[in-house]
Design an enzyme around this catalytic site. Structure first.
Site, PDB file in Angstrom:
ATOM      1  N   THR A 239       0.841  -1.205   0.000  1.00 46.62           N
ATOM      2  CA  THR A 239       0.000   0.000   0.000  1.00 46.62           C
ATOM      3  C   THR A 239       0.876   1.255   0.000  1.00 46.62           C
ATOM      4  O   THR A 239       1.918   1.275   0.631  1.00 46.62           O
ATOM      5  CB  THR A 239      -0.881  -0.010   1.263  1.00 46.62           C
ATOM      6  OG1 THR A 239      -1.753  -1.133   1.196  1.00 46.62           O
ATOM      7  CG2 THR A 239      -1.676   1.272   1.396  1.00 46.62           C
TER       8      THR A 239
ATOM      9  N   ARG B 203     -13.146  -8.452  -0.876  1.00 45.30           N
ATOM     10  CA  ARG B 203     -12.547  -7.963   0.373  1.00 45.30           C
ATOM     11  C   ARG B 203     -12.073  -6.520   0.234  1.00 45.30           C
ATOM     12  O   ARG B 203     -11.485  -6.132  -0.765  1.00 45.30           O
ATOM     13  CB  ARG B 203     -11.375  -8.858   0.767  1.00 45.30           C
ATOM     14  CG  ARG B 203     -10.624  -8.423   2.032  1.00 45.30           C
ATOM     15  CD  ARG B 203      -9.391  -7.622   1.696  1.00 45.30           C
ATOM     16  NE  ARG B 203      -8.556  -7.388   2.892  1.00 45.30           N
ATOM     17  CZ  ARG B 203      -7.530  -6.543   2.931  1.00 45.30           C
ATOM     18  NH1 ARG B 203      -7.206  -5.843   1.846  1.00 45.30           N
ATOM     19  NH2 ARG B 203      -6.831  -6.393   4.041  1.00 45.30           N
TER      20      ARG B 203
ATOM     21  N   GLY C  50      -9.913  -3.591   2.564  1.00 48.98           N
ATOM     22  CA  GLY C  50      -9.107  -3.393   3.753  1.00 48.98           C
ATOM     23  C   GLY C  50      -9.299  -2.023   4.360  1.00 48.98           C
ATOM     24  O   GLY C  50     -10.323  -1.361   4.164  1.00 48.98           O
ATOM     25  N   ASP C  51      -8.295  -1.576   5.090  1.00 45.54           N
ATOM     26  CA  ASP C  51      -8.418  -0.319   5.831  1.00 45.54           C
ATOM     27  C   ASP C  51      -8.176   0.917   4.985  1.00 45.54           C
ATOM     28  O   ASP C  51      -8.646   2.007   5.342  1.00 45.54           O
ATOM     29  CB  ASP C  51      -7.435  -0.313   7.010  1.00 45.54           C
ATOM     30  CG  ASP C  51      -5.993  -0.353   6.545  1.00 45.54           C
ATOM     31  OD1 ASP C  51      -5.631  -1.281   5.788  1.00 45.54           O
ATOM     32  OD2 ASP C  51      -5.204   0.530   6.930  1.00 45.54           O
TER      33      ASP C  51
ATOM     34  N   THR D 137      -0.413   1.252   6.446  1.00 43.16           N
ATOM     35  CA  THR D 137      -0.146   0.101   5.594  1.00 43.16           C
ATOM     36  C   THR D 137       0.062  -1.101   6.495  1.00 43.16           C
ATOM     37  O   THR D 137       0.706  -0.998   7.531  1.00 43.16           O
ATOM     38  CB  THR D 137       1.083   0.328   4.695  1.00 43.16           C
ATOM     39  OG1 THR D 137       1.343  -0.874   3.949  1.00 43.16           O
ATOM     40  CG2 THR D 137       2.327   0.694   5.497  1.00 43.16           C
ATOM     41  N   GLY D 138      -0.506  -2.238   6.101  1.00 41.69           N
ATOM     42  CA  GLY D 138      -0.335  -3.418   6.942  1.00 41.69           C
ATOM     43  C   GLY D 138      -1.499  -4.369   6.824  1.00 41.69           C
ATOM     44  O   GLY D 138      -2.227  -4.370   5.829  1.00 41.69           O
TER      45      GLY D 138
ATOM     46  N   GLY E 217      -4.772  -5.109   7.095  1.00 42.78           N
ATOM     47  CA  GLY E 217      -5.886  -4.180   7.155  1.00 42.78           C
ATOM     48  C   GLY E 217      -6.996  -4.538   8.112  1.00 42.78           C
ATOM     49  O   GLY E 217      -7.602  -3.653   8.728  1.00 42.78           O
TER      50      GLY E 217
END
Length: 309
Positions: free
Chosen positions: A175, A203, A205-206, A226-227, A229
């Site tokens: 990200t 899906r 994510g964050d 980033t990671g 999510g």
């Protein structure tokens, strides 16, 4: 002009198992060159007196175009072998925000997120509707093949060969994001992603979720994450960092470190970048490395990849 420090800009290009033995010399050079170009692009806007919002969008657009990162061109493949893109942008002055999810044909997701913020009554658009809005706004479609790279396809093939129910086996969250404070004291944040390799069922994510992966508030901070999510969503990382700064008086570094520790305690990993009204330009990550860069009007300029830099 305010009496606080002048502009600051912080970027990330993803966090994860980014270690020296995992990257070739060419990959290392390519990542650093792209981060430097994005830093120079956003920094030029800020040094000319431009706004934080323009700077973060421009910096993220550079990274979306570079296949070293999991956003735009070079995005991760879903389990079905398609690409779905998410992005968000937020203006700290008014807390106006725009986000998109599940894009398949828009070349600059962050650019479309800004149009959602400025030209629609909504905050988050997804899928076919978001693509229709993009066409209505005169944003041209891009052939989906443009986003695909051999390396991302290899990662999907490897994941499926190991365990069809797993995702992101390499723990590389590519990200991209940017946060900035401009000379007028305003903050902004932007994030763009291709999600995780092997994701299923649409899906999300964050990254496109305001308050989770992206957040900006002139009263506290601008944050891009980033990671992993799912964990960032559960913690509400962006808003949580801002709340600690605004309500508890924590420094940006202390707030970022505390929230990343909370994510880790739940089982998630990754990183954040933060800038605040005082011009701080910080990051925090719980992974071996994070593609990152920062610059300030005071002359700081740093591009880094590994945790020991």
């Amino acid at each position: 002009m305010t009496d606080t420090p002048d502009w600051s800009l912080v970027l990330h290009g993803g966090a994860g198992s980014i270690e020296r033995h995992r990257l070739t010399a060419a990959q290392d050079r390519g990542v650093r060159a792209a981060l430097a170009l994005a830093l120079d692009t956003g920094g030029a806007i800020l040094s000319a007196g431009g706004g934080a919002l323009d700077a973060v969008e421009a910096a993220v657009r550079v990274l979306e175009e570079d296949p070293h990162f999991n956003a735009g061109r070079g995005a991760a493949f879903t389990r079905e072998g398609t690409i779905e893109l998410d992005a968000a942008i937020m203006d700290g002055r008014t807390r106006a925000a725009g986000a998109v999810a599940g894009l398949t044909a828009t070349r600059s997701p962050v650019g479309l997120a800004r149009r959602v913020m400025e030209a629609s009554p909504h905050v988050l658009l997804s899928g076919d509707g978001a693509e229709r809005f993009a066409r209505d706004q005169g944003i041209a479609a891009q052939d989906p093949a443009w986003f695909a790279t051999d390396e991302r396809r290899r990662q999907l093939d490897e994941l499926l060969a190991r365990n069809a129910d797993a995702f992101d086996i390499d723990m590389k969250y590519g990200t991209v994001g940017a946060v900035a404070r401009d000379a007028a004291g305003h903050l902004a944040a932007a994030t763009s992603t291709g999600g995780v390799t092997g994701k299923r069922w649409g899906r999300i994510g964050d990254s496109p979720l305001i308050g989770a992966g992206t957040y900006a508030d002139d009263r506290s901070a601008a944050i891009s994450c980033t990671g992993s999510g799912e964990f960032f969503i559960r913690v509400g990382v962006g808003h949580e960092i801002g709340a600690r700064i605004r309500l508890s008086g924590e420094t940006p570094q202390a707030a970022a470190d505390a929230v990343m520790a909370e994510v880790r305690a739940l089982g998630g990993t990754g990183g954040v970048i933060v800038t605040a009204p005082g011009g701080e330009a910080v990051w925090s990550f719980t992974t071996p490395g994070m593609y990152r860069a920062r610059a300030t009007a005071a002359g700081l300029r740093e591009v880094a990849v590994y945790g020991d830099e």
